[in-house]
Design a protein around this motif. Sequence first.
Motif, PDB file in Angstrom:
ATOM      1  N   HIS A   1      10.030  -2.639   0.683  1.00  0.00           N
ATOM      2  CA  HIS A   1       8.573  -2.789   0.559  1.00  0.00           C
ATOM      3  C   HIS A   1       8.144  -4.248   0.397  1.00  0.00           C
ATOM      4  O   HIS A   1       6.988  -4.504   0.026  1.00  0.00           O
ATOM      5  CB  HIS A   1       8.074  -1.962  -0.628  1.00  0.00           C
ATOM      6  N   HIS A   2       9.076  -5.172   0.635  1.00  0.00           N
ATOM      7  CA  HIS A   2       8.772  -6.616   0.606  1.00  0.00           C
ATOM      8  C   HIS A   2       8.169  -7.040  -0.736  1.00  0.00           C
ATOM      9  O   HIS A   2       7.181  -7.776  -0.805  1.00  0.00           O
ATOM     10  CB  HIS A   2       7.808  -6.983   1.746  1.00  0.00           C
TER      11      HIS A   2
ATOM     12  N   GLY B   1       0.793  -1.236   0.000  1.00  0.00           N
ATOM     13  CA  GLY B   1       0.000   0.000   0.000  1.00  0.00           C
ATOM     14  C   GLY B   1       0.818   1.275   0.000  1.00  0.00           C
ATOM     15  O   GLY B   1       0.259   2.369  -0.140  1.00  0.00           O
ATOM     16  N   SER B   2       2.117   1.174   0.162  1.00  0.00           N
ATOM     17  CA  SER B   2       2.957   2.372   0.186  1.00  0.00           C
ATOM     18  C   SER B   2       3.087   2.957  -1.219  1.00  0.00           C
ATOM     19  O   SER B   2       3.135   2.235  -2.210  1.00  0.00           O
ATOM     20  CB  SER B   2       4.352   2.045   0.728  1.00  0.00           C
TER      21      SER B   2
ATOM     22  N   MET C   1       7.800  -5.265 -15.608  1.00  0.00           N
ATOM     23  CA  MET C   1       8.743  -4.233 -15.205  1.00  0.00           C
ATOM     24  C   MET C   1       9.751  -4.848 -14.238  1.00  0.00           C
ATOM     25  O   MET C   1       9.638  -6.021 -13.843  1.00  0.00           O
ATOM     26  CB  MET C   1       8.021  -3.059 -14.523  1.00  0.00           C
ATOM     27  N   SER C   2      10.754  -4.062 -13.867  1.00  0.00           N
ATOM     28  CA  SER C   2      11.706  -4.496 -12.851  1.00  0.00           C
ATOM     29  C   SER C   2      11.788  -3.426 -11.773  1.00  0.00           C
ATOM     30  O   SER C   2      11.408  -2.266 -11.993  1.00  0.00           O
ATOM     31  CB  SER C   2      13.098  -4.701 -13.459  1.00  0.00           C
ATOM     32  N   VAL C   3      12.271  -3.797 -10.596  1.00  0.00           N
ATOM     33  CA  VAL C   3      12.502  -2.836  -9.509  1.00  0.00           C
ATOM     34  C   VAL C   3      13.901  -3.077  -8.952  1.00  0.00           C
ATOM     35  O   VAL C   3      14.502  -4.128  -9.176  1.00  0.00           O
ATOM     36  CB  VAL C   3      11.457  -2.972  -8.382  1.00  0.00           C
ATOM     37  N   GLY C   4      14.418  -2.083  -8.222  1.00  0.00           N
ATOM     38  CA  GLY C   4      15.724  -2.223  -7.601  1.00  0.00           C
ATOM     39  C   GLY C   4      15.656  -3.025  -6.325  1.00  0.00           C
ATOM     40  O   GLY C   4      14.602  -3.110  -5.682  1.00  0.00           O
ATOM     41  N   SER C   5      16.768  -3.627  -5.939  1.00  0.00           N
ATOM     42  CA  SER C   5      16.787  -4.501  -4.760  1.00  0.00           C
ATOM     43  C   SER C   5      16.501  -3.738  -3.469  1.00  0.00           C
ATOM     44  O   SER C   5      15.873  -4.279  -2.547  1.00  0.00           O
ATOM     45  CB  SER C   5      18.140  -5.213  -4.663  1.00  0.00           C
ATOM     46  N   ASP C   6      16.943  -2.483  -3.369  1.00  0.00           N
ATOM     47  CA  ASP C   6      16.670  -1.704  -2.157  1.00  0.00           C
ATOM     48  C   ASP C   6      15.175  -1.457  -1.999  1.00  0.00           C
ATOM     49  O   ASP C   6      14.630  -1.573  -0.896  1.00  0.00           O
ATOM     50  CB  ASP C   6      17.421  -0.362  -2.208  1.00  0.00           C
ATOM     51  N   TYR C   7      14.527  -1.095  -3.103  1.00  0.00           N
ATOM     52  CA  TYR C   7      13.077  -0.870  -3.058  1.00  0.00           C
ATOM     53  C   TYR C   7      12.356  -2.168  -2.713  1.00  0.00           C
ATOM     54  O   TYR C   7      11.423  -2.185  -1.899  1.00  0.00           O
ATOM     55  CB  TYR C   7      12.597  -0.340  -4.409  1.00  0.00           C
TER      56      TYR C   7
END
Length: 841
Positions: free
Chosen positions: A607-608, A561-562, A597-603
């Motif tokens: 945000h699990h 939800g963030s 899509m892809s996301v970065g490992s920190d994100y």
Amino acid sequence: MVLSAIAVMLSVAFVCGTLVFTDTMNTTFDKLFAVTGSNVTISPKQAEDDAVNPDRGRPEVLQASVVEQVKKAQGVKSAEGGVVSLAVTVVNAKNENMGSSTGAPTIAGNWNDNELKSMKITSGAAPHGPAEIMVDADTAAKHHLKPGDELRTIAATGDLRAKISGIAAFTVTNPGATVVYFDTATAQEKLLGGPGLFTHVNVTAQDGVSDDQLKKNIATAVGADTYKLQTAKESADANRKDVGSFLKVMKWVMLGFAGIAFLVGIFLIFNTFSMLVAQRTREIGLMRAIGADRGQILNSVIVEALLLGVVGSVLGIGGGIGLAVGLMELMGKMGMHLSTDDLTVIWTTPVVGLVLGVAVTLVSAYVPARRAGKVSPMAALREAGTPGDKKAGRVRAVIGLVLTAIGGAALFLAAGADQAGPGAGLLALGVLFTLIGFVVIGPLLAAVVVRVLSGVVLRPFGSVGRLAERNALRNPRRTGATAAALMIGLALVACLSVVGSSMVASATEELDKSVGADYIVQSQDGQPIVPQAEQAMRASKGLDHVTAYRILGAKVTAPDGSVKEGRISATDPGYVQDVRRKTTAGDYAAAYGSGAMSVGSDYAKEHHVKVGDELTVAFTGGKPAKLKVAAITSDDGGIDKGAMYAAVKTVEQYVPADRMPQPIMLLGKAANGQAEAAYTALKSALAEYPQYQVRNQTDYKKALKDQVGQLLNMVYGLLGLAIIVAVLGVVNTLALSVVERTREIGLMRAIGLSRRQLRRMIRLESVVIALFGALLGLGLGMGWGATAHRLLALQGMKVLEIPWSTIVSVFIGSAFVGLFAALVPAFRAGRMNVLNAIASE
């Protein structure tokens, strides 16, 4: 005393010059904004403050019908549509970019009545039709343009060739922008992409109608929340805020370097008064014997320092105004025109300079003055000018060791920090405490380090070298304070050199490891790639593929939800080959599939998020999308750290074509065996677009190194004042020590020391003091730089590189600084009359 006054003068001049220069720039922009603004300006609700959406490469627009609506509003005298675009490049017949080299924008617009507030035609006539263009007088003078010359304007909507119909001069100061004008129809067609469009509307009020009232009337006529409405004051304030933020950063950076010069000056003034008090010991003792009390003696020295501070500060205030004028002339040669008619000296500037100069002088002289007040009447029976303490006090040594240990511990903790924020705080603490610790412990270090340096540098000179060593060691406090002034400047030089070299080495390694593209095309000033340039690259021979790199604003909602305000990098699938990204989960190439899509490992960690999760992505200017996470890329690197990727074809399903951003970078891969041919062909294909740089990996590394080098050179230049003040400190110490040793020098000359040997002794003493300061400064700076690198490693810059050539050059250069500083004192010592020297008191 003159040298001490010069140190105060230089430091105050730096402060006052900075304040006058930045205040003058503020005045210049204020006048420009005040003149160019209309009573009320109407612009699109979503328009950027700089009139350009840099992602789209063209301004936001209004329909021409708005002008007619506004004219009907109560209190409106006239309303006129305007066109302004900053997403343009103007080149001359030689294909040279007419844009400013100082970072000022190139502005293209329509010639209208509002422009007459700040411009007047000085040659030729206003433009009519698509074949004519008008240019500002400063640009014309700089590039030797005249009516009849051809200019080419490059925009996202296409290229336009037109001949100069006239030249218009600013009636106020032009801060350096390149400005060109078309007639309204041409500006609409060639800058905005079609007729009946404007970027803003200038509204003039009827007599007796205030700007605020006019704004309310217009809001009633066109809708309060439909457009962005600004009064002249609001528009000027918004523009001033944008410029002011940059000027404020520049001002505080320059004042920071002025503060370093003040800090170095403290050591010079402290040494001066310490040695003056030592030389007057017998005189002060005699004054105490005939009735002067401690307070009177202390006050006499304080008043002397006060006079020194006032004289130095007053001279510095005048010098600061001269420095500001010099900076304005320098900026003028670089393309930013600042008129001396706008020279602004606010009353606070001389007050700040005077208060700072006097305060620093009094603080520096207080300890020597207090020491003078403690001289007893019995001192009148001693010889004048006896050396001070030969060894650093134990208490001082303990305090210095404790401070250095605290600073060292802070640096150690900073080097081991897991996050950059807390680590930066520890680094700042470590720098502060180690610097103070080294200053306090300087006398103790002098007793050890000077002996070691003397064994290498001075012993080859025989007895003269041994005399120079003993002179440097006879008063460790003085030697430590003199060296500390030089130490501060060189510590900062060494630290920044280590950080700069490590950044370049880390980026180079990352390029070698991660970048598979052979060629990189982008603008130096962030201009997007216009479609015609992209087409030219794609048509170039010898390329296997071309990848366009676009960035879109987006709000990303995670499964928890963030919501994060972020950016999506939209590229072609070929980007997988052009930039190699490691993944912690999933398949990097799969991120370019439909709806993926892809996301970065920190994100993902924060945000699990895991592979297969669905994210809601609301694109700026588009509609929300549901995209599945196909890959999680590792953020353990410096290139595209934290980036989220999606295919252009995926993004196009949710963002209209007219809202799709232009690429900010193009990447190219050569076909097998075609690297050189493709590079030559690519340069030829993009030669018509000088705003873009075509670089292979070697070029890119060199450009990166040059950029860091230019930044470091600028910082070294600002540190130069502190180093000059430190050199004055060495000169002052030697000059006063020569006076202090007058009888001693006379006796040495009487027993056979030649003038040449005497001068050599003083020069060698100066060299060893300078080398001592350099050794401490370079060692301390490399420690700071290595710790700072550990924090940069958290951002992916993992290579630590010590620039040994720079470090060694600075160390050797310090020896020459010592030689230079000793020239005048050594010459004066050599001219002493032997008998008069022996007889002196």
